[in-house]
Design a protein around this motif. Structure first.
Motif, mmCIF file in Angstrom:
data_model
loop_
_atom_site.group_PDB
_atom_site.id
_atom_site.type_symbol
_atom_site.label_atom_id
_atom_site.label_comp_id
_atom_site.label_asym_id
_atom_site.label_seq_id
_atom_site.Cartn_x
_atom_site.Cartn_y
_atom_site.Cartn_z
ATOM 1 N N UNK A 222 8.136 -0.433 24.095
ATOM 2 C CA UNK A 222 7.140 -0.956 23.154
ATOM 3 C C UNK A 222 7.792 -1.274 21.813
ATOM 4 N N UNK A 223 8.657 -0.363 21.366
ATOM 5 C CA UNK A 223 9.343 -0.561 20.084
ATOM 6 C C UNK A 223 10.213 -1.815 20.128
ATOM 7 N N UNK A 224 10.965 -1.985 21.210
ATOM 8 C CA UNK A 224 11.847 -3.153 21.346
ATOM 9 C C UNK A 224 11.054 -4.453 21.416
ATOM 10 N N UNK A 225 9.838 -4.359 21.958
ATOM 11 C CA UNK A 225 8.997 -5.556 22.063
ATOM 12 C C UNK A 225 8.244 -5.836 20.765
ATOM 13 N N UNK A 226 8.438 -4.977 19.779
ATOM 14 C CA UNK A 226 7.767 -5.172 18.496
ATOM 15 C C UNK A 226 6.321 -4.756 18.503
ATOM 16 N N UNK A 227 5.906 -4.014 19.531
ATOM 17 C CA UNK A 227 4.524 -3.542 19.632
ATOM 18 C C UNK A 227 4.444 -2.128 19.054
ATOM 19 N N UNK A 228 3.936 -2.027 17.852
ATOM 20 C CA UNK A 228 3.924 -0.756 17.146
ATOM 21 C C UNK A 228 2.770 0.162 17.557
ATOM 22 N N UNK A 229 1.721 -0.421 18.115
ATOM 23 C CA UNK A 229 0.574 0.403 18.470
ATOM 24 C C UNK A 229 -0.192 0.816 17.221
ATOM 25 N N UNK A 230 -1.156 1.689 17.385
ATOM 26 C CA UNK A 230 -1.967 2.145 16.248
ATOM 27 C C UNK A 230 -2.460 3.551 16.505
ATOM 28 N N UNK A 231 -2.288 4.398 15.508
ATOM 29 C CA UNK A 231 -2.778 5.770 15.621
ATOM 30 C C UNK A 231 -4.299 5.785 15.503
ATOM 31 N N UNK A 232 -4.915 6.814 16.038
ATOM 32 C CA UNK A 232 -6.366 6.941 15.972
ATOM 33 C C UNK A 232 -6.826 7.548 14.649
ATOM 34 N N UNK A 233 -5.875 7.910 13.804
ATOM 35 C CA UNK A 233 -6.228 8.439 12.486
ATOM 36 C C UNK A 233 -5.280 7.831 11.457
ATOM 37 N N UNK A 234 -5.717 7.760 10.219
ATOM 38 C CA UNK A 234 -4.890 7.195 9.146
ATOM 39 C C UNK A 234 -3.927 8.263 8.641
ATOM 40 N N UNK A 235 -2.634 7.920 8.581
ATOM 41 C CA UNK A 235 -1.664 8.906 8.110
ATOM 42 C C UNK A 235 -1.474 8.858 6.600
ATOM 43 N N UNK A 236 -1.879 7.760 5.967
ATOM 44 C CA UNK A 236 -1.796 7.643 4.514
ATOM 45 C C UNK A 236 -3.096 7.069 3.970
ATOM 46 N N UNK A 237 -3.557 7.538 2.824
ATOM 47 C CA UNK A 237 -4.770 6.969 2.221
ATOM 48 C C UNK A 237 -4.500 5.583 1.670
ATOM 49 N N UNK A 238 -5.534 4.761 1.571
ATOM 50 C CA UNK A 238 -5.369 3.410 1.027
ATOM 51 C C UNK A 238 -5.018 3.452 -0.461
ATOM 52 N N UNK A 239 -5.663 4.343 -1.173
ATOM 53 C CA UNK A 239 -5.398 4.480 -2.609
ATOM 54 C C UNK A 239 -4.888 5.890 -2.883
ATOM 55 N N UNK A 240 -3.694 5.967 -3.462
ATOM 56 C CA UNK A 240 -3.091 7.267 -3.726
ATOM 57 C C UNK A 240 -2.934 7.494 -5.225
ATOM 58 N N UNK A 241 -3.127 8.744 -5.684
ATOM 59 C CA UNK A 241 -2.842 9.068 -7.084
ATOM 60 C C UNK A 241 -1.381 8.739 -7.398
ATOM 61 N N UNK A 242 -1.087 8.580 -8.662
ATOM 62 C CA UNK A 242 0.243 8.139 -9.089
ATOM 63 C C UNK A 242 1.356 9.044 -8.573
ATOM 64 N N UNK A 243 1.165 10.360 -8.659
ATOM 65 C CA UNK A 243 2.255 11.247 -8.267
ATOM 66 C C UNK A 243 2.486 11.210 -6.760
ATOM 67 N N UNK A 244 1.407 10.955 -5.966
ATOM 68 C CA UNK A 244 1.584 10.807 -4.524
ATOM 69 C C UNK A 244 2.325 9.513 -4.209
ATOM 70 N N UNK A 245 1.950 8.441 -4.900
ATOM 71 C CA UNK A 245 2.635 7.165 -4.695
ATOM 72 C C UNK A 245 4.106 7.292 -5.081
ATOM 73 N N UNK A 246 4.368 8.033 -6.144
ATOM 74 C CA UNK A 246 5.739 8.266 -6.581
ATOM 75 C C UNK A 246 6.533 8.985 -5.492
#
Length: 336
Positions: free
Chosen positions: A112-136
């Motif tokens: 799958x990786x070689x074919x460029x198919x990344x798939x999708x997790x059933x949960x979000x591993x990172x929030x869309x908006x992060x506080x500054x220190x998290x983004x840092x």
């Protein structure tokens, strides 16, 4: 304190690990010897468990030919019975993958990786908006990891091969409380993090390298296809944990690989609600009064229901505990 000393103090408190490494490399032999002597004079031996927690890191290359005895795996998983969980639910299901099944699972993920198919997790591993220190923290992690990879981008593919680890533990959670209830039961995700940490500490203490692989959750469909009835239908993949020995019988506790910079304790802690006098207190929390390692700590862990409330916990005690939180597994280096 002179201007030079003040500059060095500011560097020590604010610089990244790479900055400190560069600073030390730039010292003359005499200056380096003086620094080493000064640090040794100030060094206070911490208990073995704390020293090992501070050394925990993700292994990127395992000895694929050296199998892990089943009893060792049972010892690692035994520690899960001592991990506190919400209302004692113990929501984790661990699928142990080894041998031919591990090889097949890796091959399908690599395809799958070689074919460029990344798939999708059933949960979000990172929030869309992060506080500054998290983004840092996330930005620093990405930059440092990219530097670690260098020209060898094939290392990303090696992740799909579990970095050569002969054992892959699949950490699964029930879909109902995590994905289908509204609102989701976030406590289950917290419990899963505790389970990951306990297994990592136990394996590390036994001289095994570990690598939590949250990114593999996006291949949940492949896990279901390969593991079939061995993975409950009503569960989904939270994370993979690759485990194995290092080449040439190296001790992972003494042979660190990629270790990203960590946020300081004060970046993730707020002390403003504490008494000023208490913040000045010092104690001997990190003196070497115990040689118990991580496996012992994991297996003997329990929730205390009777505490000596009149006796204050010194600031130094608490600060030393909070520093260790920087070494737990987390997605993308966020340190939520």
């Amino acid at each position: 304190m002179g201007a030079g000393a003040s500059a060095h103090k500011a560097l020590w408190e604010n610089a990244s690990q790479n900055d400190l490494n560069d600073f030390v490399k730039g010292l003359s032999k005499e200056e380096a010897a003086k620094l080493a002597a000064a640090l040794q004079a100030r060094h206070v031996a911490a208990p073995l468990g704390i020293r090992e927690m501070s050394a925990l890191h993700a292994t990127h290359s395992f000895n694929a030919s050296k199998e892990i005895p089943r009893q060792v795996v049972k010892d690692i998983l035994e520690g899960l019975r001592s991990v506190p969980s919400s209302a004692n639910t113990q929501p984790w299901t661990i699928v142990v993958v080894q041998g031919a099944t591990r090889k097949l699972l890796s091959e399908k993920i690599v395809a799958k990786f070689d074919a460029g198919e990344q798939g999708a997790a059933l949960y979000a591993d990172l929030p869309k908006d992060m506080p500054a220190r998290m983004q840092k923290a996330v930005d620093a992690y990405a930059k440092e990891y990219d530097a670690f990879l260098g020209d060898d981008k094939a290392k990303l593919r090696k992740g799909c091969e579990f970095f050569g680890a002969p054992l892959h533990l699949v950490v699964c959670a029930p879909k109902g409380p995590c994905l289908e209830e509204s609102p989701p039961v976030d406590g289950v995700f917290l419990d899963m993090g505790s389970a990951m940490t306990a297994m990592s500490f136990s394996a590390f203490d036994l001289g095994l390298g570990v690598h939590p692989q949250f990114s593999l959750a996006k291949y949940d469909g492949i896990y279901k296809e390969v593991l079939k009835e061995k993975m409950p239908d009503d569960h989904f993949v939270i994370c993979g944990l690759s485990v194995g020995y290092l080449e040439n019988d190296q001790d992972p506790r003494k042979t660190p690989g990629f270790v990203p910079s960590k946020l300081s304790v004060d970046d993730t802690t707020r002390w403003v609600n504490c008494d000023a006098e208490w913040l000045k207190t010092h104690g001997d929390a990190v003196t070497g009064n115990s040689e118990h390692g991580l496996k012992h700590l994991v297996h003997s862990r329990h929730c205390s229901h009777t505490l000596d409330t009149p006796r204050p916990v010194p600031y130094d005690f608490l600060a030393s505990i909070l520093r260790l939180g920087r070494f737990t597994a987390r997605g993308g280096g966020t340190r939520f």
